[in-house]
Design an enzyme around this catalytic site. Structure first.
Site, PDB file in Angstrom:
ATOM      1  N   GLY A 193       0.774  -1.222   0.000  1.00 26.00           N
ATOM      2  CA  GLY A 193       0.000   0.000   0.000  1.00 26.00           C
ATOM      3  C   GLY A 193       0.807   1.273   0.000  1.00 26.00           C
ATOM      4  O   GLY A 193       0.242   2.365  -0.200  1.00 26.00           O
ATOM      5  N   SER A 194       2.121   1.177   0.216  1.00 23.87           N
ATOM      6  CA  SER A 194       2.943   2.390   0.245  1.00 23.87           C
ATOM      7  C   SER A 194       4.416   2.007   0.193  1.00 23.87           C
ATOM      8  O   SER A 194       4.766   0.820   0.253  1.00 23.87           O
ATOM      9  CB  SER A 194       2.675   3.208   1.525  1.00 23.87           C
ATOM     10  OG  SER A 194       3.030   2.461   2.685  1.00 23.87           O
TER      11      SER A 194
ATOM     12  N   TYR B 285      13.304  -3.384  16.708  1.00 19.79           N
ATOM     13  CA  TYR B 285      13.456  -3.346  15.255  1.00 19.79           C
ATOM     14  C   TYR B 285      14.667  -4.152  14.821  1.00 19.79           C
ATOM     15  O   TYR B 285      14.608  -4.932  13.866  1.00 19.79           O
ATOM     16  CB  TYR B 285      13.590  -1.897  14.796  1.00 19.79           C
ATOM     17  CG  TYR B 285      13.441  -1.698  13.305  1.00 19.79           C
ATOM     18  CD1 TYR B 285      12.191  -1.811  12.700  1.00 19.79           C
ATOM     19  CD2 TYR B 285      14.542  -1.382  12.515  1.00 19.79           C
ATOM     20  CE1 TYR B 285      12.048  -1.621  11.338  1.00 19.79           C
ATOM     21  CE2 TYR B 285      14.401  -1.192  11.150  1.00 19.79           C
ATOM     22  CZ  TYR B 285      13.152  -1.306  10.563  1.00 19.79           C
ATOM     23  OH  TYR B 285      13.019  -1.127   9.206  1.00 19.79           O
TER      24      TYR B 285
ATOM     25  N   LYS C  53      14.586  -7.543  12.326  1.00 20.18           N
ATOM     26  CA  LYS C  53      15.252  -7.562  11.029  1.00 20.18           C
ATOM     27  C   LYS C  53      16.419  -8.545  10.998  1.00 20.18           C
ATOM     28  O   LYS C  53      16.715  -9.133   9.945  1.00 20.18           O
ATOM     29  CB  LYS C  53      15.714  -6.152  10.662  1.00 20.18           C
ATOM     30  CG  LYS C  53      14.555  -5.169  10.476  1.00 20.18           C
ATOM     31  CD  LYS C  53      13.543  -5.653   9.444  1.00 20.18           C
ATOM     32  CE  LYS C  53      12.445  -4.646   9.182  1.00 20.18           C
ATOM     33  NZ  LYS C  53      11.490  -5.086   8.135  1.00 20.18           N
TER      34      LYS C  53
END
Length: 301
Positions: free
Chosen positions: A28-29, A171, A175
């Site tokens: 979506g982005s 985060y 990742k």
């Protein structure tokens, strides 16, 4: 990362990203939208999956202007296994054949607090999307690709997966997990005709800082760095797809990521010491951990 595959002519390798039957999460982005648009330009059909269906519809509309009938929106919360399984069934029904390319891109930003101040709610929320979302995508789609003996998987990680910057533990962990998963899958799928690529960018001009759970001070710093040093998502998506066609495992599209990669491996003690110094000068939110639920939970790195 700097393998001999770069020296081989592209025409001698499978062009997996051209004419692909593709599924892109977080489409979506940002990078996800850029992947979807580029795949359509390469003659592919694309399912644009996103937790925000309106955003997915916008991506489809952009594709339809140039390539009518090649893009389809699908609402999917990648943190929910059932949603990803439904996505796979939708793809198989739509394409009437197995998918040939899966891009596990959906992700959220989180940062600004040290370990012990984050709170379990935020750990579970971010890992559910950034790590479990990729696990769901790989676990659900890999059997189809393996059975077809061709195709590819691109997992979107981050340079944070190896940089280990302070106040970004959640985060970083998510990742790093995506990187390890991708490395493992590359070994497991070696020789099957299915390629695996993991994208590890630094700053890209996306909504990740605005849509995630990042403290105000850190969000301001991230926004500034994105504006001044960030690459466009279009460049990152295009270069990643080209690297996937070359059979590369790692894609580090920016010079600073390469520098960090080498510094950490050749000078680990010095690297950690410098990070400790940075931790003392970077913006900090020292408030106690809370179970925050009012932050907008958008995905799409």
């Amino acid at each position: 990362m700097f393998g001999l595959e770069k020296l081989l002519p592209l025409g001698n390798r499978p062009r997996r990203t051209h004419g692909a039957r593709a599924v892109v999460t977080g489409a979506g982005s940002g990078i996800g939208r850029a992947f979807a648009l580029e795949l359509a330009d390469r003659g592919g059909q694309v399912i644009c999956a996103d937790i925000d269906e309106a955003r997915a519809d916008q991506t489809v509309a952009l594709i339809e202007r140039k390539h009518p009938g090649t893009a389809h929106a699908f609402r999917c919360d990648v943190a929910q296994r059932e949603d990803v399984e439904n996505l796979a069934r939708f793809a198989e029904s739509l394409f009437e054949r197995p998918v040939s390319l899966v891009i596990n891109n959906a992700g959220v930003g989180i940062g600004g607090k040290r370990v012990g101040q984050v709170g379990f709610t935020d750990w579970e929320w971010a890992l559910g999307i950034n790590l479990w979302g990729v696990v769901h995508g790989c676990e659900v789609f890999t059997p189809q690709l393996r059975a077809a003996r061709r195709g590819g998987i691109i997992n979107v990680a981050s340079a944070a997966g190896f940089a280990a910057a302070p106040s970004m533990a959640v985060y970083n962990v998510s990742k790093a997990g995506v990187m390890s998963l991708s490395e493992t899958m590359a070994a497991e799928l070696s020789g099957t005709g299915v390629a695996v690529t993991v994208l590890c960018p630094t700053f890209v001009k996306t909504n990740v800082a605005k849509d995630g759970r990042i403290t105000q001070q850190s969000a301001g710093l991230a926004d500034t760095l994105m504006r001044w040093t960030g690459f466009s998502p279009e460049y990152v998506a295009r270069s990643t797809l080209d690297a996937h066609d070359r059979g590369q495992l790692y894609v580090l599209p920016q010079l600073d990521a390469h520098v960090v990669w080498r510094l950490k491996r050749y000078f680990p003690a010095q690297y950690t010491y410098v990070l400790g110094l940075l931790d003392r000068v970077l913006p900090q939110d020292n408030s106690p951990s809370t179970d925050r639920t009012s932050v907008t939970d958008k995905t799409g790195v």
